[in-house]
Design a protein around this motif. Structure first.
Motif, PDB file in Angstrom:
ATOM      1  N   GLY A  83       0.836  -1.202   0.000  1.00 27.53           N
ATOM      2  CA  GLY A  83       0.000   0.000   0.000  1.00 27.53           C
ATOM      3  C   GLY A  83       0.857   1.232   0.000  1.00 27.53           C
ATOM      4  O   GLY A  83       1.588   1.492  -0.949  1.00 27.53           O
ATOM      5  N   ASP A  84       0.804   2.011   1.095  1.00 26.78           N
ATOM      6  CA  ASP A  84       1.634   3.221   1.169  1.00 26.78           C
ATOM      7  C   ASP A  84       2.783   3.055   2.166  1.00 26.78           C
ATOM      8  O   ASP A  84       3.496   3.995   2.466  1.00 26.78           O
ATOM      9  N   GLN A  85       2.972   1.826   2.658  1.00 24.69           N
ATOM     10  CA  GLN A  85       4.076   1.544   3.576  1.00 24.69           C
ATOM     11  C   GLN A  85       5.264   1.012   2.797  1.00 24.69           C
ATOM     12  O   GLN A  85       5.121   0.085   1.997  1.00 24.69           O
ATOM     13  N   VAL A  86       6.447   1.598   3.022  1.00 28.02           N
ATOM     14  CA  VAL A  86       7.653   1.200   2.306  1.00 28.02           C
ATOM     15  C   VAL A  86       8.707   0.757   3.321  1.00 28.02           C
ATOM     16  O   VAL A  86       9.040   1.501   4.243  1.00 28.02           O
ATOM     17  N   PHE A  87       9.189  -0.465   3.149  1.00 29.08           N
ATOM     18  CA  PHE A  87      10.225  -1.054   3.996  1.00 29.08           C
ATOM     19  C   PHE A  87      11.511  -1.137   3.183  1.00 29.08           C
ATOM     20  O   PHE A  87      11.465  -1.252   1.965  1.00 29.08           O
ATOM     21  N   GLY A  88      12.660  -1.144   3.851  1.00 25.62           N
ATOM     22  CA  GLY A  88      13.916  -1.225   3.127  1.00 25.62           C
ATOM     23  C   GLY A  88      14.880  -2.250   3.679  1.00 25.62           C
ATOM     24  O   GLY A  88      15.000  -2.417   4.893  1.00 25.62           O
ATOM     25  N   ILE A 158       1.223  -6.295   5.270  1.00 23.10           N
ATOM     26  CA  ILE A 158       0.548  -6.865   4.102  1.00 23.10           C
ATOM     27  C   ILE A 158      -0.854  -7.325   4.482  1.00 23.10           C
ATOM     28  O   ILE A 158      -1.822  -7.030   3.777  1.00 23.10           O
ATOM     29  N   ALA A 159      -0.972  -8.046   5.599  1.00 25.79           N
ATOM     30  CA  ALA A 159      -2.286  -8.532   6.037  1.00 25.79           C
ATOM     31  C   ALA A 159      -3.236  -7.362   6.298  1.00 25.79           C
ATOM     32  O   ALA A 159      -4.397  -7.390   5.887  1.00 25.79           O
ATOM     33  N   ARG A 160      -2.729  -6.333   6.961  1.00 26.22           N
ATOM     34  CA  ARG A 160      -3.539  -5.142   7.252  1.00 26.22           C
ATOM     35  C   ARG A 160      -3.987  -4.470   5.956  1.00 26.22           C
ATOM     36  O   ARG A 160      -5.153  -4.093   5.802  1.00 26.22           O
ATOM     37  N   TYR A 161      -3.064  -4.343   5.015  1.00 24.65           N
ATOM     38  CA  TYR A 161      -3.395  -3.693   3.752  1.00 24.65           C
ATOM     39  C   TYR A 161      -4.463  -4.480   2.990  1.00 24.65           C
ATOM     40  O   TYR A 161      -5.442  -3.904   2.498  1.00 24.65           O
ATOM     41  N   ILE A 162      -4.289  -5.800   2.909  1.00 18.03           N
ATOM     42  CA  ILE A 162      -5.272  -6.624   2.195  1.00 18.03           C
ATOM     43  C   ILE A 162      -6.629  -6.560   2.892  1.00 18.03           C
ATOM     44  O   ILE A 162      -7.665  -6.411   2.232  1.00 18.03           O
ATOM     45  N   ALA A 163      -6.643  -6.637   4.208  1.00 19.75           N
ATOM     46  CA  ALA A 163      -7.916  -6.560   4.952  1.00 19.75           C
ATOM     47  C   ALA A 163      -8.613  -5.228   4.693  1.00 19.75           C
ATOM     48  O   ALA A 163      -9.824  -5.183   4.477  1.00 19.75           O
TER      49      ALA A 163
END
Length: 169
Positions: A83-88, A158-163
């Motif tokens: 979504g709008d969360q970016v990890f590195g 990911i789970a939060r975004y899909i939900a």
């Protein structure tokens, strides 16, 4: 990559060749990365770097995607987006199996670049690899289904975004 270049995103110069001799010829004009166009999966498989000319025989079946090398501080910044969360993740480049992978907080500029890639290709969960130096980076890979290996908090994001997307519909 041509689509990303066309909308002004920073990507290296690229060519595709079906004849290994064309790749070998291209490798005499400077350092290049050669990537398999298709059919090779997994963690760096199907990617080779050539600094002083390519060997007589290809390292893997073609056709081959040839990319000019980019200025680099020796690290590949693997950005994972949900979504709008970016990890590195910071990995040595060129790849070394004995080197550690470190999680890092992408700069606002890196995160914005990764989100622009997603908008351009229509993805919401994906990966973007950046290579560069200082504050100048090039997009060297886009992964439509990355593993998010080693990214703390990614499964929950990911789970939060899909939900949330399911609820929106």
């Amino acid at each position: 990559m041509d689509h990303l270049r066309a909308i002004g995103l920073p990507v290296p110069e690229t060519e595709t060749h079906s004849a290994w001799e064309a790749v070998r010829s291209r490798s005499t004009t400077g350092s290049i990365f050669v990537k398999a166009v298709s059919g090779v999966e997994g963690r760096g498989a199907g990617v080779s770097a050539f600094c002083n000319g390519a060997p007589p025989e290809p390292p893997f079946p073609g056709p081959w995607h040839v990319e000019t090398t980019q200025l680099s501080d020796g690290f590949d910044r693997k950005l994972y987006v949900a979504g709008d969360q970016v990890f590195g993740l910071l990995k040595p480049w060129p790849r070394r199996d004995d080197a550690p992978t470190l999680q890092f907080e992408p700069t606002n500029e890196m995160a914005a670049l990764a989100l622009k890639v997603g908008q351009a290709v229509g993805s919401e969960i994906y990966g973007v690899d950046l290579v560069g130096k200082g504050d100048v980076f090039s997009i060297v890979d886009v992964n439509p289904f990355p593993g998010f290996r080693g990214v703390a908090g990614a499964p929950q994001a990911i789970a939060r975004y899909i939900a949330n997307r399911v609820v929106e519909r």
